[in-house]
Design a protein around this motif. Structure first.
Motif, short mmCIF file in Angstrom:
data_model
loop_
_atom_site.label_atom_id
_atom_site.label_comp_id
_atom_site.label_asym_id
_atom_site.label_seq_id
_atom_site.Cartn_x
_atom_site.Cartn_y
_atom_site.Cartn_z
N ASP A 97 0.84 -1.20 0.00
CA ASP A 97 0.00 0.00 0.00
C ASP A 97 0.87 1.25 0.00
N ASP A 157 -6.15 -0.09 -4.25
CA ASP A 157 -6.56 1.14 -4.92
C ASP A 157 -5.95 2.36 -4.22
N THR A 195 -7.10 4.34 -2.13
CA THR A 195 -7.46 4.48 -0.71
C THR A 195 -6.88 3.35 0.12
N ASP A 196 -5.99 2.55 -0.47
CA ASP A 196 -5.37 1.39 0.18
C ASP A 196 -6.39 0.31 0.53
N THR A 197 -7.46 0.23 -0.26
CA THR A 197 -8.40 -0.88 -0.13
C THR A 197 -7.90 -2.05 -0.96
#
Length: 898
Positions: free
Chosen positions: A121, A176, A178-180
């Motif tokens: 991430d 992604d 947003t670090d999802t």
């Protein structure tokens, strides 16, 4: 444009491997070769190969790689035992602290670990998806692990009980903006996308019962944050594409032109958002047509391409892209009887013109700590050997890791509405230098912030400090000078960088230097066309390696036949080993195989008038008398001082009177944990003349007290650092490279209690026998044979921090073996051999070109082997012992006539 290069051509490579790119756009790959985890990377100039992990048993497979802020993260599977009682391990390997570190994440005998994949991430946190398989029918559980060293959290994404026959699940994990984390996988024949939302995994069914190649699924996230899913339907050999439109998944038409993808597809997304897919169409065996296709929203959401890459039996392993749409991938090919991994890189030029940028490639021609001076623009430049005077102001010393970046990208366009030729300009060009000043003071900080003459040089001594830190609207321009004694491609000599006109940019940052002092991290950039001057002074080396007209000369002037005076019975054999010399005699150790006896020749070769010429005679010799009666006693090494000859053998350390060769004393036993005779392949005299440092493969390193030559004793024994190479700086530090190729540096200030000052098991590749080593000034040269013959040169200006300076690969004509190396001034001497000859190479450091070479073939062919050595006396006379059982004296200077 497509470029192909074979990186690995080894039939033992079978793992599919994985790849990624770093922040500079350079590719990094990892593959497994049975018990070696092999890391391959591009540094901007050449490909680097490194074994990140080695196992002596079992096998490694299923690797994945990621990189963040220069730190490499690898996950791999390790399997031990015998079928069906395997034990599986999920391992995490990283190059933390400059060396590879291994950590076990999962282990078990009742489970089979499969298919790891990783992502990083924005903070550099590691995320891993993997699977376990137990029982028949198989019960597969898909797992997700995240965290960092020593702090891991594991969750279950999917638990299922499905009997898989031919198809195997394959995962893709992406993060992604947003670090999802998103995980694409297959549950039986269903294609499912999982997302971790609020700490809970939520699945979305994308395709039910898609008869697809489940090993060929791909998940990508483009520059706009849109998710794309790609898979191949084997029922029609067709590439399918789904993408997320505000939560609703839509199919994208991929026309029949892009059918016939029949193998593992791999895909990547460029920084511009363009998707690239590569795959293979299996034609008549063994021919495979390899091609790639592209898709982007800016092209109207249509697929294009189908460009052929090559034909041959290929399968795709992995694919990675830089932000500028330049991609690399790996292919597998069983062509020509090989069934291993062939790693290629392929370059795809983006159809969009690149964005102009002044970022560029970093370099540093002057290695080591440098002094920093600043002055008003237009100040005269001092000579390279002169200390700068006012108005030059001294800021301090760097930590030795300055980097200069030269940038200025081209911008392209097409004239006359694409009807004319393509044009190119370079709108911006700049040099930037980054360095850290150690020993920070407030005065230094103020100078860097404001202007050159802001603080008077004497201000440091005032007890009360009141300095302006205001920078103002316009940055103050200044000239910058980095200078000092530094190692460069031109040798170890004074040199400097000079920037005529520039400013300090960015925000100066406080950092810790290696010695724990506070340092100021600075960045300086040029602001006009006066970019840079690099000047190197003349070498201070005194080396007689030229004849009067400036042409290097190597000439054999004298030889000694070691069978001429101490003769051997017919049918027996003699081996030559270590060699030493003083001003008048050569001391050659040798071994008579039939009797198992160690011997020493004392060969006269020189008097006050110079070296003798022709065939040398008049040698004396003596046998080494060992207490181990009836046992072999190979004499590997020797050294001499004013009074004594020291011989290291497989049975200990022996001391002889130099004038008479009478044996005076010996140390033939070392207590626990060795409990036997010291095995000494290497011996070196200490600077004080009171100690011998010695070591050997499988033995370790030891220190001997020789103050009483009739009763030498050992003071210290280290069994943990085996010794294939032993090199001494002649003052304080001892370099030990063991037979597992770890690299240790010992501080020998107290010979009875050496202190380990440095250790690495990654800095040197090594070989399985001694290939020579020598240290001169601040350059350490070590010979290496590891598939290829090369010389590794290290900068040891900081004795406790060896840094690889240059890796010199011997040309193919002399590829086979390195016997010994020696650094002489600006030159490197390499004694080498191939199948047909033995030769001495004279190599110019800096350019690393062979200036001349001396063939050593004019000797009878004799059945012999041993460790051949190079010894340089007075920076002029080179003494070598040869496989043909001769000792040769070579003059490196042609005679000078009046």
């Amino acid at each position: 444009m497509i470029t192909t290069e074979v990186l690995i051509a080894d039939g033992e490579y079978y793992d599919r491997g994985n790849g990624c790119v770093d922040a500079d756009g350079y590719p990094h790959f990892v593959v497994c070769e049975t018990r070696d985890l092999v890391y391959v990377s591009w540094d901007g100039a050449s490909w680097q190969h490194e074994v990140a992990l080695h196992k002596t048993t079992g096998s490694l497979f299923g690797s994945a790689i990621g990189i963040h802020a220069g730190l490499v993260h690898i996950v791999t599977i390790y399997r031990t035992g015998i079928y069906p009682n395997y034990t599986y391990y999920l391992l995490y390997v990283t190059n933390s602290g400059g060396s590879w570190v291994e950590e076990t994440l999962v282990s078990g005998t009742a489970i089979m670990v499969e298919f790891p994949y990783l992502a990083l991430d924005s903070t550099g946190l590691l995320h891993i998806v993997w699977a376990t398989r137990t029982g028949v029918p198989y019960t597969r559980t898909i797992k997700y692990t995240y965290g960092s060293t020593g702090a891991w959290t594991t969750e279950t994404i999917l638990a299922d009980s499905v009997s898989f026959t031919a198809q195997l699940p394959m995962f893709r994990l992406r993060m992604d903006a947003t670090d999802t984390p998103y995980v694409l996988t297959t549950d039986a024949n269903d294609l499912v996308l999982y997302a971790r939302v609020g700490g809970v995994w939520v699945g979305t069914m994308l395709v039910e019962n898609c008869a697809g190649d489940t090993a060929g699924v791909e998940l990508l996230i483009d520059a706009a944050g849109k998710l794309h899913v790609l898979y191949v339907d084997y029922s029609e050999d067709r590439l399918h594409h789904l993408h997320d439109e505000s939560g609703a998944w839509a199919a994208v038409t991929t026309t029949t032109a892009y059918n016939n993808f029949q193998s593992y597809i791999r895909a990547a997304c460029s920084g511009a958002g363009q998707l690239h897919v590569i795959g293979a169409d299996y034609g008549p065996n063994p021919v495979t047509s390899m091609s790639f296709v592209r898709y982007s929203e800016r092209d109207g959401g249509e697929w294009s391409g189908g460009d052929a890459i090559d034909t041959g039996a290929y399968e795709v392993y992995d694919f990675a892209f830089t932000a500028s749409a330049r991609g690399w991938f790996m292919l597998y090919s069983p062509d020509n009887g090989y069934y291993g991994l062939f790693a290629y890189y392929e370059v795809f030029e983006s159809p969009e013109p690149p964005t102009p940028s002044v970022s560029g490639q970093g370099f540093d021609l002057l290695v080591g700590a440098l002094d920093i001076y600043v002055a008003p623009v237009g100040t005269a430049l001092p000579a390279v050997t002169e200390t700068p005077v006012a108005p030059w102001v001294y800021l301090g010393e760097t930590d030795g890791e300055q980097i200069i970046t030269h940038g200025g990208a081209l911008q392209y366009w097409w004239d006359n509405e694409h009807q004319g030729p393509r044009k190119a300009v370079r709108p911006e060009e700049q040099l930037t230098v980054n360095f850290s000043l150690v020993g920070l003071t407030l005065e230094t900080y103020a100078r860097v912030l404001y202007e050159v003459a802001n603080v008077a040089p004497g201000a440091e001594i005032t007890p009360t400090k009141r300095l302006s830190l205001e920078r103002g609207f316009a940055p103050a321009a200044c000239a910058l000078l980095l200078r000092g004694e530094a190692l460069s491609p031109y040798g170890m000599l004074p040199g400097y960088y000079w920037f005529e006109h520039g400013v300090f940019v960015g925000e100066p940052q406080l950092v810790w230097a290696r010695d724990k002092r506070v340092a100021l991290e600075c960045e300086y950039g040029t602001i006009d066309d006066g970019l840079l001057v690099v000047h190197a002074g003349d070498s201070d080396y005194s080396s007689c390696l030229f004849d009067p007209d400036g042409t290097p000369a190597l000439e054999v002037v004298a030889t000694y036949d070691t069978l001429a005076e101490d003769t051997l019975p017919e049918g027996t054999q003699r081996l030559l080993y270590g060699i030493a010399a003083d001003d008048t005699h050569i001391f050659q150790t040798y071994y008579d195989v039939s009797t198992g006896t160690a011997k020493v020749f004392k060969i006269p070769y020189r008097n006050s008038e110079g070296v003798f010429t022709g065939s040398l005679t008049g040698a004396s010799w003596v046998s080494i008398e060992s207490s181990y009666v009836g046992m072999s006693n190979e004499p590997f090494a020797c050294a001499v001082d004013d009074n004594y000859v020291y011989v290291g053998t497989e049975r200990g350390l022996f001391i002889l009177d130099k004038s008479t060769l009478i044996q005076l004393g010996a140390c033939e036993y070392i207590a626990e944990p060795w409990n036997g005779a010291p095995f000494l392949q290497q011996i070196i005299l200490s600077a004080d003349g009171q100690h011998v440092y010695g070591g050997g493969s499988g033995f370790g390193m030891a220190v001997f007290d020789i103050s009483d030559p009739e009763n030498p004793t050992y003071l210290y024994y280290d069994a943990l650092h085996d010794c294939e190479y032993l090199v001494y700086d002649g003052e304080r530090y001892l370099y030990v490279v063991d037979d597992s190729w770890s690299f240790a540096v010992f501080d020998m200030s107290l010979p009875a209690s050496p202190v380990l000052a440095y250790f690495s098991d990654q800095i040197f590749g090594g070989t399985n026998y001694q290939c020579g080593g020598h240290l001169s000034e601040d350059v350490l040269a070590l010979g290496e044979v590891d598939g290829e013959a090369r010389v590794q040169l290290f900068n040891v200006s900081d004795r406790t921090d060896p840094v690889l300076l240059y890796s010199y690969l011997l040309p193919g004509t002399v590829l086979d073996t390195v016997y010994d190396v020696w650094v002489v001034g600006d030159y490197l001497l390499v004694l080498t051999a191939d199948a047909s000859s033995q030769r001495l190479l004279l190599i110019k450091r800096g350019t690393y070109s062979i200036i001349t070479e001396l063939q050593l073939n004019d000797f009878p062919d004799r059945s012999s082997y041993g460790f051949c050595h190079v010894l340089v006396v007075d920076d002029r006379y080179v003494i070598v012992n040869l496989l043909q059982l001769y000792v040769a004296v070579i003059d490196c200077c042609a005679p000078i006539f009046e």
